[in-house]
Design a protein around this motif. Structure first.
Motif, PDB file in Angstrom:
ATOM      1  N   ARG A 223       0.936  -1.410  -0.094  1.00  0.00           N
ATOM      2  CA  ARG A 223      -0.214  -0.008   0.053  1.00  0.00           C
ATOM      3  C   ARG A 223       0.866   1.341  -0.005  1.00  0.00           C
ATOM      4  O   ARG A 223       2.045   1.341   0.746  1.00  0.00           O
ATOM      5  CB  ARG A 223      -0.760  -0.002   1.149  1.00  0.00           C
ATOM      6  N   LEU A 224       0.550   2.095  -0.928  1.00  0.00           N
ATOM      7  CA  LEU A 224       1.345   3.679  -0.956  1.00  0.00           C
ATOM      8  C   LEU A 224       0.926   4.259   0.494  1.00  0.00           C
ATOM      9  O   LEU A 224      -0.135   4.386   0.701  1.00  0.00           O
ATOM     10  CB  LEU A 224       0.763   4.421  -1.979  1.00  0.00           C
ATOM     11  N   VAL A 225       2.307   4.523   1.176  1.00  0.00           N
ATOM     12  CA  VAL A 225       2.094   5.105   2.396  1.00  0.00           C
ATOM     13  C   VAL A 225       2.780   6.426   2.447  1.00  0.00           C
ATOM     14  O   VAL A 225       2.864   7.320   3.504  1.00  0.00           O
ATOM     15  CB  VAL A 225       2.445   4.549   3.488  1.00  0.00           C
ATOM     16  N   GLY A 226       3.538   7.052   1.322  1.00  0.00           N
ATOM     17  CA  GLY A 226       4.350   8.234   1.224  1.00  0.00           C
ATOM     18  C   GLY A 226       4.766   8.150  -0.267  1.00  0.00           C
ATOM     19  O   GLY A 226       4.912   7.302  -0.764  1.00  0.00           O
ATOM     20  N   LEU A 227       4.766   9.533  -0.474  1.00  0.00           N
ATOM     21  CA  LEU A 227       5.475   9.676  -1.943  1.00  0.00           C
ATOM     22  C   LEU A 227       6.086  11.264  -1.737  1.00  0.00           C
ATOM     23  O   LEU A 227       5.944  12.158  -1.201  1.00  0.00           O
ATOM     24  CB  LEU A 227       4.515   9.997  -2.646  1.00  0.00           C
ATOM     25  N   GLY A 228       7.012  11.428  -2.549  1.00  0.00           N
ATOM     26  CA  GLY A 228       7.793  12.674  -2.868  1.00  0.00           C
ATOM     27  C   GLY A 228       7.846  12.891  -4.479  1.00  0.00           C
ATOM     28  O   GLY A 228       7.937  11.927  -5.381  1.00  0.00           O
ATOM     29  N   ILE A 229       7.709  14.053  -5.001  1.00  0.00           N
ATOM     30  CA  ILE A 229       7.847  14.536  -6.123  1.00  0.00           C
ATOM     31  C   ILE A 229       8.939  15.750  -6.334  1.00  0.00           C
ATOM     32  O   ILE A 229       8.958  16.697  -5.324  1.00  0.00           O
ATOM     33  CB  ILE A 229       6.409  14.891  -6.783  1.00  0.00           C
ATOM     34  N   ALA A 230       9.809  15.638  -7.384  1.00  0.00           N
ATOM     35  CA  ALA A 230      10.844  16.498  -7.421  1.00  0.00           C
ATOM     36  C   ALA A 230      10.751  17.024  -8.952  1.00  0.00           C
ATOM     37  O   ALA A 230      10.441  16.026  -9.984  1.00  0.00           O
ATOM     38  CB  ALA A 230      12.272  15.961  -7.021  1.00  0.00           C
ATOM     39  N   LYS A 231      11.450  18.220  -9.251  1.00  0.00           N
ATOM     40  CA  LYS A 231      11.422  18.532 -10.477  1.00  0.00           C
ATOM     41  C   LYS A 231      13.039  19.014 -10.841  1.00  0.00           C
ATOM     42  O   LYS A 231      13.568  19.889  -9.813  1.00  0.00           O
ATOM     43  CB  LYS A 231      10.632  19.881 -10.637  1.00  0.00           C
ATOM     44  N   SER A 232      13.424  18.510 -11.962  1.00  0.00           N
ATOM     45  CA  SER A 232      14.840  19.175 -12.263  1.00  0.00           C
ATOM     46  C   SER A 232      14.927  19.773 -13.833  1.00  0.00           C
ATOM     47  O   SER A 232      14.419  19.065 -14.789  1.00  0.00           O
ATOM     48  CB  SER A 232      15.824  17.949 -12.342  1.00  0.00           C
ATOM     49  N   SER A 233      15.291  20.858 -13.623  1.00  0.00           N
ATOM     50  CA  SER A 233      15.244  21.626 -15.172  1.00  0.00           C
ATOM     51  C   SER A 233      16.662  22.336 -15.095  1.00  0.00           C
ATOM     52  O   SER A 233      17.393  22.280 -14.104  1.00  0.00           O
ATOM     53  CB  SER A 233      14.205  22.442 -15.158  1.00  0.00           C
ATOM     54  N   PRO A 234      17.107  22.849 -16.121  1.00  0.00           N
ATOM     55  CA  PRO A 234      18.299  23.591 -16.126  1.00  0.00           C
ATOM     56  C   PRO A 234      18.186  24.992 -15.404  1.00  0.00           C
ATOM     57  O   PRO A 234      19.297  25.418 -14.999  1.00  0.00           O
ATOM     58  CB  PRO A 234      18.537  24.148 -17.696  1.00  0.00           C
ATOM     59  N   PHE A 235      17.076  25.213 -14.816  1.00  0.00           N
ATOM     60  CA  PHE A 235      17.013  26.391 -14.103  1.00  0.00           C
ATOM     61  C   PHE A 235      16.479  26.139 -12.761  1.00  0.00           C
ATOM     62  O   PHE A 235      16.789  26.944 -11.938  1.00  0.00           O
ATOM     63  CB  PHE A 235      16.029  27.239 -14.613  1.00  0.00           C
ATOM     64  N   GLU A 236      16.365  25.008 -12.235  1.00  0.00           N
ATOM     65  CA  GLU A 236      15.673  24.927 -10.992  1.00  0.00           C
ATOM     66  C   GLU A 236      15.813  23.353 -10.760  1.00  0.00           C
ATOM     67  O   GLU A 236      15.388  22.393 -11.323  1.00  0.00           O
ATOM     68  CB  GLU A 236      14.067  25.235 -10.743  1.00  0.00           C
TER      69      GLU A 236
END
Length: 168
Positions: A68-81
């Motif tokens: 069962r899904l109990v935690g998650l994280g989302i990240a973003k990677s770009s040339p600027f951030e």
């Protein structure tokens, strides 16, 4: 590429909720009830997160217990951030170390130990210890970023000088 360079980026079109992969649909269903303070989170997820996962600019890290899904994280990677966009833990698993596992995984994927991130001032007490542990630096505050009467606290924002004027 520097911040002054202009880059044209073609983004894929937003996905409808019924077009999401099974993993993305499960992640969206998980974060919706845990994200009531962020309006239009479904639109953000379908329009930015899901296409970003497909093109490699976003990463979704899942923590499961007993299937069962109990935690998650989302990240973003770009040339600027390099940004941690969201971290959510099921209420019954808060305080059990899952946040540290998520942060560690996202920091590894981003390749930095000082990513940009924001947190609602209302939720800040739940994150202060982990931000202190990682040495994240408060860079500014913005009132009304997501909701008119709520202040969002920014950490490690590369566009702001450390301890610049904090406006509300």
């Amino acid at each position: 590429m520097s911040r002054t360079d202009i880059a044209l980026v073609t983004l894929p079109p937003p996905l409808a909720a019924d077009q999401l992969s099974c993993e993305a649909a499960e992640a969206l269903a998980f974060i919706l009830p845990l994200s009531t303070e962020y309006p239009n989170i479904e639109e953000w997820f379908c329009g930015k997160v899901a296409p970003g996962i497909q093109n490699g600019t976003r990463h979704l890290l899942r923590i499961e217990r007993d299937g069962r899904l109990v935690g998650l994280g989302i990240a973003k990677s770009s040339p600027f951030e390099k940004k941690i966009c969201t971290v959510r833990i099921a209420p019954e698993y808060v305080g059990k170390g899952l946040g540290v596992r998520i942060f560690d995984g996202l920091l590894h994927w981003l390749g930095t130990d000082q990513p940009h991130l924001t947190v609602s001032e209302k939720k800040l007490p739940a994150y202060e210890r982990i931000f202190e542990w990682y040495g994240f630096k408060l860079t500014s505050k913005s009132r009304g970023l997501y909701l008119p009467s709520v202040t969002e606290v920014r950490y490690n924002d590369p566009s702001r000088k450390l301890n610049s004027t904090i406006s509300e």
